[in-house]
Design a protein around this motif. Structure first.
Motif, mmCIF file in Angstrom:
data_model
loop_
_atom_site.group_PDB
_atom_site.id
_atom_site.type_symbol
_atom_site.label_atom_id
_atom_site.label_comp_id
_atom_site.label_asym_id
_atom_site.label_seq_id
_atom_site.Cartn_x
_atom_site.Cartn_y
_atom_site.Cartn_z
ATOM 1 N N TYR A 173 0.867 -1.178 0.000
ATOM 2 C CA TYR A 173 0.000 0.000 0.000
ATOM 3 C C TYR A 173 0.900 1.223 0.000
ATOM 4 O O TYR A 173 1.738 1.387 0.885
ATOM 5 C CB TYR A 173 -0.888 -0.040 1.238
ATOM 6 C CG TYR A 173 -1.883 1.086 1.376
ATOM 7 C CD1 TYR A 173 -2.675 1.515 0.319
ATOM 8 C CD2 TYR A 173 -2.061 1.707 2.600
ATOM 9 C CE1 TYR A 173 -3.605 2.532 0.476
ATOM 10 C CE2 TYR A 173 -2.998 2.717 2.775
ATOM 11 C CZ TYR A 173 -3.764 3.123 1.709
ATOM 12 O OH TYR A 173 -4.690 4.124 1.861
ATOM 13 N N HIS A 192 -2.181 5.186 -3.477
ATOM 14 C CA HIS A 192 -3.171 6.101 -2.914
ATOM 15 C C HIS A 192 -2.593 7.520 -2.920
ATOM 16 O O HIS A 192 -1.871 7.905 -2.005
ATOM 17 C CB HIS A 192 -3.510 5.671 -1.487
ATOM 18 C CG HIS A 192 -4.555 6.510 -0.849
ATOM 19 N ND1 HIS A 192 -4.903 6.363 0.468
ATOM 20 C CD2 HIS A 192 -5.335 7.512 -1.317
ATOM 21 C CE1 HIS A 192 -5.845 7.233 0.775
ATOM 22 N NE2 HIS A 192 -6.112 7.942 -0.296
ATOM 23 N N PRO A 222 -7.999 6.993 3.641
ATOM 24 C CA PRO A 222 -7.006 5.928 3.807
ATOM 25 C C PRO A 222 -7.679 4.577 4.043
ATOM 26 O O PRO A 222 -8.716 4.487 4.701
ATOM 27 C CB PRO A 222 -6.217 6.372 5.038
ATOM 28 C CG PRO A 222 -6.379 7.855 5.063
ATOM 29 C CD PRO A 222 -7.775 8.102 4.558
ATOM 30 N N VAL A 250 -1.130 -0.988 -4.367
ATOM 31 C CA VAL A 250 -2.286 -0.101 -4.308
ATOM 32 C C VAL A 250 -1.733 1.292 -4.075
ATOM 33 O O VAL A 250 -1.139 1.568 -3.025
ATOM 34 C CB VAL A 250 -3.269 -0.502 -3.191
ATOM 35 C CG1 VAL A 250 -4.417 0.496 -3.106
ATOM 36 C CG2 VAL A 250 -3.789 -1.908 -3.423
ATOM 37 N N TRP A 261 -6.270 4.081 -5.790
ATOM 38 C CA TRP A 261 -7.373 4.382 -4.881
ATOM 39 C C TRP A 261 -7.353 5.867 -4.575
ATOM 40 O O TRP A 261 -6.322 6.416 -4.181
ATOM 41 C CB TRP A 261 -7.240 3.585 -3.589
ATOM 42 C CG TRP A 261 -8.147 4.044 -2.500
ATOM 43 C CD1 TRP A 261 -7.811 4.791 -1.404
ATOM 44 C CD2 TRP A 261 -9.557 3.816 -2.394
ATOM 45 N NE1 TRP A 261 -8.901 5.027 -0.627
ATOM 46 C CE2 TRP A 261 -9.998 4.440 -1.214
ATOM 47 C CE3 TRP A 261 -10.486 3.148 -3.180
ATOM 48 C CZ2 TRP A 261 -11.329 4.411 -0.810
ATOM 49 C CZ3 TRP A 261 -11.803 3.121 -2.776
ATOM 50 C CH2 TRP A 261 -12.212 3.745 -1.606
ATOM 51 N N THR A 262 -8.464 6.535 -4.791
ATOM 52 C CA THR A 262 -8.586 7.937 -4.394
ATOM 53 C C THR A 262 -9.736 8.017 -3.410
ATOM 54 O O THR A 262 -10.862 7.670 -3.741
ATOM 55 C CB THR A 262 -8.838 8.852 -5.602
ATOM 56 O OG1 THR A 262 -9.964 8.379 -6.331
ATOM 57 C CG2 THR A 262 -7.637 8.893 -6.527
ATOM 58 N N ARG A 267 -4.012 9.658 -12.816
ATOM 59 C CA ARG A 267 -4.244 8.273 -12.370
ATOM 60 C C ARG A 267 -3.429 7.294 -13.222
ATOM 61 O O ARG A 267 -2.845 6.345 -12.708
ATOM 62 C CB ARG A 267 -5.734 7.941 -12.412
ATOM 63 C CG ARG A 267 -6.519 8.682 -11.322
ATOM 64 C CD ARG A 267 -7.945 8.180 -11.182
ATOM 65 N NE ARG A 267 -8.703 8.217 -12.417
ATOM 66 C CZ ARG A 267 -9.472 9.217 -12.815
ATOM 67 N NH1 ARG A 267 -9.590 10.285 -12.067
ATOM 68 N NH2 ARG A 267 -10.128 9.139 -13.961
ATOM 69 N N GLN A 318 1.112 5.356 -0.141
ATOM 70 C CA GLN A 318 0.460 6.652 -0.006
ATOM 71 C C GLN A 318 1.463 7.720 -0.444
ATOM 72 O O GLN A 318 2.604 7.733 0.027
ATOM 73 C CB GLN A 318 0.015 6.908 1.423
ATOM 74 C CG GLN A 318 -1.100 5.981 1.862
ATOM 75 C CD GLN A 318 -1.495 6.222 3.308
ATOM 76 O OE1 GLN A 318 -0.647 6.199 4.188
ATOM 77 N NE2 GLN A 318 -2.770 6.448 3.531
ATOM 78 N N TRP A 323 -11.959 3.416 -6.885
ATOM 79 C CA TRP A 323 -11.025 2.304 -7.036
ATOM 80 C C TRP A 323 -10.889 1.994 -8.514
ATOM 81 O O TRP A 323 -11.880 1.837 -9.206
ATOM 82 C CB TRP A 323 -11.592 1.098 -6.304
ATOM 83 C CG TRP A 323 -10.695 -0.076 -6.220
ATOM 84 C CD1 TRP A 323 -10.595 -1.083 -7.124
ATOM 85 C CD2 TRP A 323 -9.812 -0.398 -5.164
ATOM 86 N NE1 TRP A 323 -9.694 -2.001 -6.702
ATOM 87 C CE2 TRP A 323 -9.197 -1.622 -5.494
ATOM 88 C CE3 TRP A 323 -9.465 0.211 -3.975
ATOM 89 C CZ2 TRP A 323 -8.263 -2.231 -4.682
ATOM 90 C CZ3 TRP A 323 -8.528 -0.403 -3.164
ATOM 91 C CH2 TRP A 323 -7.945 -1.608 -3.514
ATOM 92 N N GLY A 371 -14.572 6.566 -1.839
ATOM 93 C CA GLY A 371 -13.467 6.818 -2.756
ATOM 94 C C GLY A 371 -13.695 6.140 -4.085
ATOM 95 O O GLY A 371 -14.736 5.554 -4.345
#
Length: 161
Positions: A10, A106, A142, A104, A138-139, A120, A12, A160, A158
């Motif tokens: 993940y 974010h 969290p 993923v 993913w927007t 994106r 961020q 996906w 969000g």
């Protein structure tokens, strides 16, 4: 969505911090997204994260944050991809037999109108170029480890891809 044996990472992204978490091992990295890059003719990465400024102070180098731009979260695609590749290696280890991770991505922040299709796609291509075998962008808020491990996006909150 994800293979049972495939590492899931993940990521961020913000101009202030790049955070990666390996969901299989729990290992996490959170650093300033900066790189020290040596001067041409053969630019190379000298240091990443907080060490970038130290390296740049001791030799001719430029400190670059590829996620700092007033209009877009990605200001330098190539440098961002190299930074992500470096950090993925750190969080996954350098085993020769390791599987390419599912990532993923974010992007944090909420630009007016949301992230564009171009942004994106840049996040997706960046993760693929850094070594991911599968990428989801993913927007939204969290995500928890449980939401990520459940192998499906949360019902709301969000977008996906």
């Amino acid at each position: 969505m994800f293979s049972a044996f495939q590492p899931i990472v993940y990521v961020q992204i913000s101009p202030e911090r790049l955070t990666l978490r390996n969901l299989k091992t729990g290992e996490s990295i959170a650093e300033v997204p900066e790189l020290a890059i040596s001067a041409p003719p053969k630019p190379k990465i000298l240091a990443v994260g907080p060490q970038a400024r130290v390296a740049a102070a001791s030799q001719p180098a430029e400190v670059v944050n590829p996620f700092a731009h007033p209009r877009s979260l990605v200001s330098d695609f190539t440098v961002a991809e190299q930074l992500l590749k470096h950090q993925l290696r750190k969080v996954l280890g350098n085993s020769l037999l390791s599987l390419s991770p599912c990532v993923v991505v974010h992007p944090l922040g909420s630009p007016a109108g949301g992230f564009t299709q171009v942004e994106r796609r840049a996040f997706r291509e960046m993760a693929l170029g850094a070594g991911a075998s599968e990428v989801h962008v993913w927007t939204g808020r969290p995500l928890t480890d449980q939401e990520l491990l459940s192998r499906r996006p949360p019902p709301s909150g969000g977008e996906w891809e």
